[in-house]
Design a protein around this motif. Sequence first.
Motif, PDB file in Angstrom:
ATOM      1  N   ASN A  29      -4.720  -2.402  -3.759  1.00  0.00           N
ATOM      2  CA  ASN A  29      -3.554  -1.719  -4.309  1.00  0.00           C
ATOM      3  C   ASN A  29      -2.930  -2.499  -5.462  1.00  0.00           C
TER       4      ASN A  29
ATOM      5  N   GLN B 130       0.803  -1.230   0.000  1.00  0.00           N
ATOM      6  CA  GLN B 130       0.000   0.000   0.000  1.00  0.00           C
ATOM      7  C   GLN B 130       0.840   1.287   0.000  1.00  0.00           C
TER       8      GLN B 130
ATOM      9  N   ALA C  54      -6.464  -4.032   1.983  1.00  0.00           N
ATOM     10  CA  ALA C  54      -5.773  -2.900   1.364  1.00  0.00           C
ATOM     11  C   ALA C  54      -4.751  -3.392   0.338  1.00  0.00           C
TER      12      ALA C  54
ATOM     13  N   THR D   8      -7.220   3.315   1.949  1.00  0.00           N
ATOM     14  CA  THR D   8      -7.686   1.932   2.023  1.00  0.00           C
ATOM     15  C   THR D   8      -7.333   1.259   3.346  1.00  0.00           C
ATOM     16  N   ARG D   9      -6.055   1.307   3.719  1.00  0.00           N
ATOM     17  CA  ARG D   9      -5.644   0.567   4.910  1.00  0.00           C
ATOM     18  C   ARG D   9      -6.095   1.242   6.200  1.00  0.00           C
TER      19      ARG D   9
END
Length: 461
Positions: free
Chosen positions: A439, A380, A435, A402-403
């Motif tokens: 990615n 990520q 995540a 995302t993470r």
Amino acid sequence: MESVKVNPLASAPVSKLMIKFGIPSIVAMLVGALYNIVDQLFIGNSVGTLGNAATNVAFPLSISCISLALLFGVGAASCFNLHMGSGDKEKAPYFIGNGTTMLIVSGILLMLVTNFFLDPMLKVFGSPDDVFPLAREYVKITAYGFPFLILTTGGGHLMRADGSPKMTMICSLLGAVINTVLDALFVMKFGWGMAGAAYATIIGQIISGIMVIVYLFRFKSVTLELKHFMIKFNCIFKIMSIGMASFINQIAMMIVQIVLNNSLKKYGAQSEFGDSIPIACAGIIMKISQIVFAIIIGLGQGAQPIESFNYGAKQYKRVREAYGLAMKIGAVIAIASFVVFQIFPEQIISFFGKGSEEYYRFGVSFFRIFLFFMWLSCIQPITSIFFTSIGKPVKGAVLSLTRNIIFFIPPLLILPHFFGINGILYTGPIADFLAAAVNVILAVWEFKIMKKQEQKLLLCS
């Protein structure tokens, strides 16, 4: 026939460029992480568990400094490299000058806001009552170092964009060494506790910041004049749009830290561990993991000038090569750290002072469960920096979320209702796995687009 000087970013082997830019960038990022680790180490061994918890409560402010530094530092450096790569040497210096101005202004503003709203901020950050006085003592002093910390961190990106990654490393490393020496003197010898650690921190930051200012007067690639430092809103907007992904990534980390602290406080109080032990353990482990992330982010930032320049010059093969090399090295680091965290969690925790049986038990569980997918952690950060580097800040910003937001906050709020404090531990691996998957998908899609652009260039040539 007059020879044309070719920029090394366009011609030198990518592996050599990664060594040149990656190692100093990694060292600079590590130094930033070690600032907090060193304070935690000395405070844990002199003040104890409550001192460790206090530094964790204060950690969101350190993250906010880094977020502003990356917003204007990464943004300005990427804009500068993109314009230099496309041959626009007249506009490029304005990004360095405006980026520097905003680094200084944002640092002063954050210092003022922190001083005016310190008490309510620490409460929002999840400080237990017995930790609050120590956290307040620490932050009240370290706040005066914020402008210098932001300038040093952001200025490092500007120096690296100028082809001086070693200077970036020297500025940060000197500050860290000074901080470590003064920590040993102020905290361990003089017994000044939280205040001693705070004073050691800001002295190191001030010296590093002054070195950055001196360098900017001797910028190599272009001549910086006073007009370049005067705010131009179109430049600021471009800088912020490019730096937004890195900024959002750090802000997301800050939000996660705040929500995590409050969750640990709430559900820790309902468990056998109490409200302070989980916050103290999480603070140590999150900062230890930041060492790994510092290396990985440093790799991504080391690839940034290579990716930016060559994307601007439409040399897409070199862009892919830089990304791939950063990812391969990052994978080795991530897998090695996963193994160490699974095998030696108690030994690592012991470096930061003694604690009760519950203290070690919770710390070991946090290490082994929360960081279970640490071996995927390289994907990520390197990917989000990659999208920023090639001038696609929206994708970079989405991937930054995302993470730390999209896949982390919902489980963090939901799982503890069913599993108590153990539910907090499960959020880490869930977020890391999801995540990484997203990615990978977007990176692969972007490389397909690049190959199509390469084919168009070949047809036109």
